[in-house]
Design a protein around this motif. Sequence first.
Motif, PDB file in Angstrom:
ATOM      1  N   GLY A 113       0.835  -1.199  -0.017  1.00  0.00           N
ATOM      2  CA  GLY A 113      -0.122  -0.105  -0.119  1.00  0.00           C
ATOM      3  C   GLY A 113       0.977   1.230   0.033  1.00  0.00           C
ATOM      4  O   GLY A 113       0.308   2.432   0.288  1.00  0.00           O
ATOM      5  N   ARG A 114       2.099   1.219  -0.333  1.00  0.00           N
ATOM      6  CA  ARG A 114       3.013   2.278  -0.089  1.00  0.00           C
ATOM      7  C   ARG A 114       2.858   3.186  -1.732  1.00  0.00           C
ATOM      8  O   ARG A 114       2.335   2.531  -2.515  1.00  0.00           O
ATOM      9  CB  ARG A 114       4.317   2.069   0.109  1.00  0.00           C
ATOM     10  N   GLU A 148     -13.615  14.048  -1.633  1.00  0.00           N
ATOM     11  CA  GLU A 148     -14.423  12.971  -1.638  1.00  0.00           C
ATOM     12  C   GLU A 148     -14.185  12.116  -0.585  1.00  0.00           C
ATOM     13  O   GLU A 148     -15.023  11.722   0.120  1.00  0.00           O
ATOM     14  CB  GLU A 148     -14.290  12.213  -3.155  1.00  0.00           C
ATOM     15  N   LEU A 149     -13.055  11.721  -0.220  1.00  0.00           N
ATOM     16  CA  LEU A 149     -12.554  10.806   0.982  1.00  0.00           C
ATOM     17  C   LEU A 149     -13.020  11.568   2.330  1.00  0.00           C
ATOM     18  O   LEU A 149     -13.295  10.794   3.132  1.00  0.00           O
ATOM     19  CB  LEU A 149     -11.205  10.431   0.918  1.00  0.00           C
ATOM     20  N   ALA A 150     -12.902  13.032   2.289  1.00  0.00           N
ATOM     21  CA  ALA A 150     -13.443  13.450   3.389  1.00  0.00           C
ATOM     22  C   ALA A 150     -14.846  13.243   3.898  1.00  0.00           C
ATOM     23  O   ALA A 150     -15.259  13.320   5.169  1.00  0.00           O
ATOM     24  CB  ALA A 150     -13.270  15.150   3.209  1.00  0.00           C
ATOM     25  N   LYS A 157      -8.821   6.170   5.630  1.00  0.00           N
ATOM     26  CA  LYS A 157      -7.879   5.690   6.359  1.00  0.00           C
ATOM     27  C   LYS A 157      -6.903   4.571   5.466  1.00  0.00           C
ATOM     28  O   LYS A 157      -5.866   4.295   5.793  1.00  0.00           O
ATOM     29  CB  LYS A 157      -8.243   5.051   7.728  1.00  0.00           C
ATOM     30  N   LYS A 158      -7.747   4.075   4.787  1.00  0.00           N
ATOM     31  CA  LYS A 158      -7.061   2.965   3.867  1.00  0.00           C
ATOM     32  C   LYS A 158      -6.538   3.399   2.680  1.00  0.00           C
ATOM     33  O   LYS A 158      -5.698   2.818   1.867  1.00  0.00           O
ATOM     34  CB  LYS A 158      -8.235   1.990   3.392  1.00  0.00           C
ATOM     35  N   GLU A 159      -6.510   4.798   2.202  1.00  0.00           N
ATOM     36  CA  GLU A 159      -6.139   5.468   1.138  1.00  0.00           C
ATOM     37  C   GLU A 159      -4.530   5.572   0.980  1.00  0.00           C
ATOM     38  O   GLU A 159      -3.978   6.161   1.937  1.00  0.00           O
ATOM     39  CB  GLU A 159      -6.693   6.767   0.854  1.00  0.00           C
TER      40      GLU A 159
END
Length: 437
Positions: A113-114, A148-150, A157-159
Amino acid sequence: MKRLSLLLVAFGALLPVWSTVAAPVTVSTPVIPGQRFIVTDYGAVGDGRTMCTAAIRSAFAACAQAGGGQVVLPKGDFLCGPIELPARTDFHLVKGATLRMSHNRQDFALPEGRTANLIYAREVTDVQISGEGTIDGQGKPWWDRVRELAKHPDEAKKEPQRPQLIVFDRCERVRLAGVTTLNPPNTHCSVRRCVDVTVEDVTMTAPDESANTDGINLSGRNVIIRRCHIATGDDNIVFLSSYPAKDEGPGTANVLVSDCTLGVGHGMSIGSYTGGGLRDITVENVTFDGTTSGIRMKAARDRGGLVENITFRNVTMRKVRTPIFLSSYYPKEPKRPDDDRGEGVTPRTPVWRNIQIEGGTIQDCENSIIIWGLPERPFEDVKLKNLQITAERGAQVYHAKGIRFEGVSLNVKKGPPLTVHQAEVTGMEGTPLLPRK
């Protein structure tokens, strides 16, 4: 209170004892061999559509094989994914050249996920990015994703972290000169624990609403930043120190910033991570125009360390929300300073001392000066000298000692010129904080 005072004195004895006199900043610059490697000779096509990552990497590989030299990006528009700079290399972007970051997120995906950065150098010596060309991060799709993620905090948290444009990590003799950086998905340039760093004549630009687009995000020793223009969506320039240096001295030290212009953004910051210590930072002849903060020092009880010998000289500010904002709280202060009854002093308690802000004109600002320490560890030895300030609100000094005003003209439209709470102030009459209603 007596017990707290004894604890403070006892812990203070454990703090590093560093010199209080800043030595002149001297910086060694990169030494680069003379041979040149032009990326179009390795298959790169500057049409703005062809992916050039493999060709540009081939040019750098040939440069490294030859023992270093200059890799040249000629006129054109070169679409690219992540590239790594080897030692003894100058990546030179000529006038009219644009390195344009790929929009394909998969180009930057790493295991676990990096995320890769666009241009990076890690643990090498003599590395440089120069020229009159442009590095464009095309960051808008990434910023739109943040907005959008807000609305979906669990998904956020997974982004994976967004790529940065330029990262120098634990390098020696680093130079960034002349180029323009635009619209990074994240920070324009991070300098992490490097030694001998020069950043000069650089322009960094992104919209003020762009998320986390710090201009220069820096930790290291022996640093000169000069003649730069930075207008962006987060800290224009920020100094950090999460870890001490190998010799256990401060992680960031011997820094000079001069003759820079800062537009939109969050100003010139120290922190919020100061645990590794910062010392001997001088900023002079800098203009702030429309920044959120001007001079900002920030930390929190779990992020702090020793910050000392900080000098700002000859600053000009216009329409800055809070020109001088020094705080041991982050991300926000209590509603009132007497809401905080204090805690025990720990190795992570912020320590600020020997700070001088001298000479400057500060006009048309919402706030003026905020100095807000902790009950258990106040700000120490802050000198404000020869400042001409016009603002809506007066100064606030809370939990501080050794605060000196000399030749400060503070003209405010609302309230008293200076409000104090548990503060030792000389040179200006303070009005005690009003009691609770």
